[in-house]
Design a protein around this motif. Structure first.
Motif, short mmCIF file in Angstrom:
data_model
loop_
_atom_site.label_atom_id
_atom_site.label_comp_id
_atom_site.label_asym_id
_atom_site.label_seq_id
_atom_site.Cartn_x
_atom_site.Cartn_y
_atom_site.Cartn_z
N SER A 167 39.77 37.46 35.39
CA SER A 167 40.86 38.39 35.08
C SER A 167 41.18 39.27 36.29
O SER A 167 42.35 39.52 36.59
CB SER A 167 40.48 39.26 33.88
N ALA A 168 40.15 39.75 36.99
CA ALA A 168 40.38 40.60 38.16
C ALA A 168 41.18 39.86 39.22
O ALA A 168 42.15 40.40 39.77
CB ALA A 168 39.04 41.08 38.72
N SER A 317 40.02 34.52 51.37
CA SER A 317 41.35 33.96 51.67
C SER A 317 42.36 34.39 50.61
O SER A 317 43.49 34.79 50.93
CB SER A 317 41.27 32.43 51.72
N PHE A 318 41.96 34.34 49.35
CA PHE A 318 42.83 34.74 48.25
C PHE A 318 43.19 36.22 48.38
O PHE A 318 44.37 36.60 48.27
CB PHE A 318 42.14 34.46 46.93
N LEU A 319 42.21 37.06 48.60
CA LEU A 319 42.46 38.50 48.69
C LEU A 319 43.35 38.84 49.88
O LEU A 319 44.24 39.68 49.78
CB LEU A 319 41.14 39.25 48.77
N ALA A 320 43.11 38.19 51.02
CA ALA A 320 43.94 38.46 52.20
C ALA A 320 45.38 38.03 51.97
O ALA A 320 46.32 38.76 52.32
CB ALA A 320 43.35 37.73 53.42
N ASN A 349 52.29 46.69 37.35
CA ASN A 349 51.65 48.01 37.27
C ASN A 349 50.72 48.20 38.46
O ASN A 349 49.70 47.50 38.58
CB ASN A 349 50.88 48.12 35.95
N LEU A 350 51.04 49.14 39.34
CA LEU A 350 50.29 49.32 40.58
C LEU A 350 48.87 49.82 40.36
O LEU A 350 47.92 49.29 40.97
CB LEU A 350 51.06 50.25 41.52
N PRO A 351 48.62 50.84 39.52
CA PRO A 351 47.23 51.27 39.30
C PRO A 351 46.33 50.14 38.79
O PRO A 351 45.18 50.02 39.20
CB PRO A 351 47.36 52.40 38.27
N PHE A 352 46.87 49.31 37.89
CA PHE A 352 46.07 48.21 37.36
C PHE A 352 45.74 47.20 38.45
O PHE A 352 44.60 46.72 38.55
CB PHE A 352 46.82 47.54 36.21
N VAL A 353 46.71 46.88 39.30
CA VAL A 353 46.42 45.89 40.33
C VAL A 353 45.46 46.44 41.38
O VAL A 353 44.64 45.70 41.94
CB VAL A 353 47.72 45.37 40.99
N LEU A 354 45.50 47.74 41.63
CA LEU A 354 44.53 48.33 42.55
C LEU A 354 43.11 48.24 41.98
O LEU A 354 42.15 47.98 42.71
CB LEU A 354 44.90 49.78 42.85
N ALA A 359 37.84 45.45 42.02
CA ALA A 359 36.84 44.63 41.34
C ALA A 359 36.66 43.29 42.04
O ALA A 359 35.52 42.83 42.26
CB ALA A 359 37.26 44.41 39.88
N ALA A 360 37.76 42.64 42.41
CA ALA A 360 37.68 41.33 43.06
C ALA A 360 37.03 41.43 44.44
O ALA A 360 36.27 40.54 44.85
CB ALA A 360 39.08 40.72 43.19
N THR A 361 37.29 42.51 45.15
CA THR A 361 36.67 42.70 46.46
C THR A 361 35.16 42.88 46.33
O THR A 361 34.37 42.28 47.07
CB THR A 361 37.28 43.92 47.17
#
Length: 397
Positions: A167-168, A317-320, A349-354, A359-361
């Motif tokens: 999900s993250a 790679s995905f995060l970058a 929604n920007l707060p949610f994606v941050l 979490a993903a990082t």
């Protein structure tokens, strides 16, 4: 021939034409098998880059799954890939053609994808979406496998952890897609009555978290437990067990979704529906994060942590790539009015994606750099006086 007339040749509901016109104007008259386009002619210039990123992840996942099977005799990664594709085969057609499955009144047409370089099923299914069912579940499973959640805490906490990680990562993609015209949600669909800005909460909860937790649960039940006990299934046994993995994802998603139907049937409005969805999402996120964090800390204390090549390479790679996509979306976001860009697309929604990025990082740091690289440095009985078990946690030899 008009678009509406052409669309009648395919199985799509008429409402699909209204949504596809907002994505650049295409209908349901494409090939039922495969349709090819020039990547330079797509609606948004990020679309071919997205295809490359997700397809590369699927190819890397296949290489990694075969590598684990050959080196460790572990078929779970391969079963996860094929089970994910089985889930796609069962799940996607009713979403694209709800009129053909008797779901228009109850579910409706949730969304339509934009057209990408390679499309299937009357232009409804992009190739990269099929690859997404491989790349991101593999990323989530690997993070949980190498931190030993399944071994330490059992199948259900492990499944929740996989759902949380998926999900993250997925919502980083899901929250920006509408803004960049990758797809269009249908606000009039009965199942899309509750939104978190540009994304239906039902998608956030049921698809990105619950269904993948179900996929991981099926993987553990039908393939993982026997493999981790040293009796990995082979041949016909592995085939039917892999099919059951994909079916479990659908069963879990439908079972959890049934609770929301009960709430509606009892007269609960959108407010009650939203509460149930957010509660289900919280169970996956909180339960999965606690299990993952506890197992990671235990591995550090024991000195048994290992890391995953796939998590390290594809996770970063995905995060970058998505940090870049989000960066290029900033100008139109700044010019948006009431959540709609000058191009007429909706903002995520920007707060949610941050929160998802954070979490993903963290997960990528844990799974990609937790210890010796399991597939490069450690063998079944190997270096550093340790043995790597099939679940991915090293134990003292």
């Amino acid at each position: 021939m008009s678009q509406i007339q052409a669309a009648s040749q395919g199985p799509c509901p008429e409402v699909a034409n209204e949504l596809t016109r907002e994505l650049g104007g295409f209908d349901c008259s494409g090939s039922p098998v495969v349709e090819l386009r020039n990547p330079a002619d797509l609606t948004h210039w990020t679309m071919p880059l997205l295809e490359v990123l997700i397809l590369a992840g699927a190819v890397l996942a296949l290489w990694y799954a075969v590598r684990r099977l050959r080196r460790h005799g572990d078929p779970t990664n391969l079963a996860l890939m094929i089970g994910g594709l089985a889930y796609l085969t069962i799940n996607e057609p009713p979403l694209y053609f709800p009129n053909k499955f008797g779901l228009m009144e109850q579910v409706g047409l949730n969304f339509v994808h934009n057209v990408f370089t390679v499309q299937f099923m009357w232009d409804r299914l992009p190739l990269y979406i099929s690859a997404l069912y491989i790349a991101l579940p593999m990323l989530a499973y690997e993070a949980v496998r190498v931190t030993g959640v399944f071994r330490r805490h059992g199948l259900l906490p492990g499944a929740l952890a996989v759902g949380f990680v998926h999900s993250a990562f997925y919502e980083i993609f899901d929250t920006i897609g509408p803004q960049l015209s990758w797809w269009k949600w249908n606000h009039d669909a009965p199942s899309n009555s509750v939104f978190l800005d540009a994304v239906p909460v039902g998608s956030i909860t049921l698809y990105s978290a619950v269904s993948i937790a179900g996929l991981a649960l099926g993987l553990g039940l039908f393939v993982g437990r026997r493999t981790w006990a040293g009796n990995a299934p082979r041949g016909r046994s592995l085939v039917w067990r892999t099919a059951a993995v994909g079916a479990t994802a659908l069963v879990v998603m439908l079972a959890v979704g049934a609770l929301e139907s009960v709430v509606r049937g009892l007269g609960g409005g959108d407010g009650a529906y939203a509460v149930v969805l957010y509660l289900e999402l919280a169970i996956v996120w909180v339960g999965g994060a606690l299990a993952l964090g506890a197992s990671w800390l235990a591995g550090r204390r024991e000195g048994t942590a290992v890391s995953s090549v796939y998590s390290r390479v594809y996770g970063w790679s995905f995060l970058a790539a998505f940090a870049f996509f989000w960066a290029v979306s900033i100008p139109s976001r700044l010019d948006a009015v009431d959540g709609v860009t000058p191009q007429g697309t909706e903002l995520g929604n920007l707060p949610f994606v941050l929160l998802c990025f954070a979490a993903a990082t963290f997960v990528t740091l844990v799974a990609g750099h937790g210890g010796p690289l399991e597939d490069e440095d450690a063998q079944d009985t190997g270096e550093r006086g340790s043995r790597v078990d099939p679940v991915g946690s090293a134990t003292r030899a």
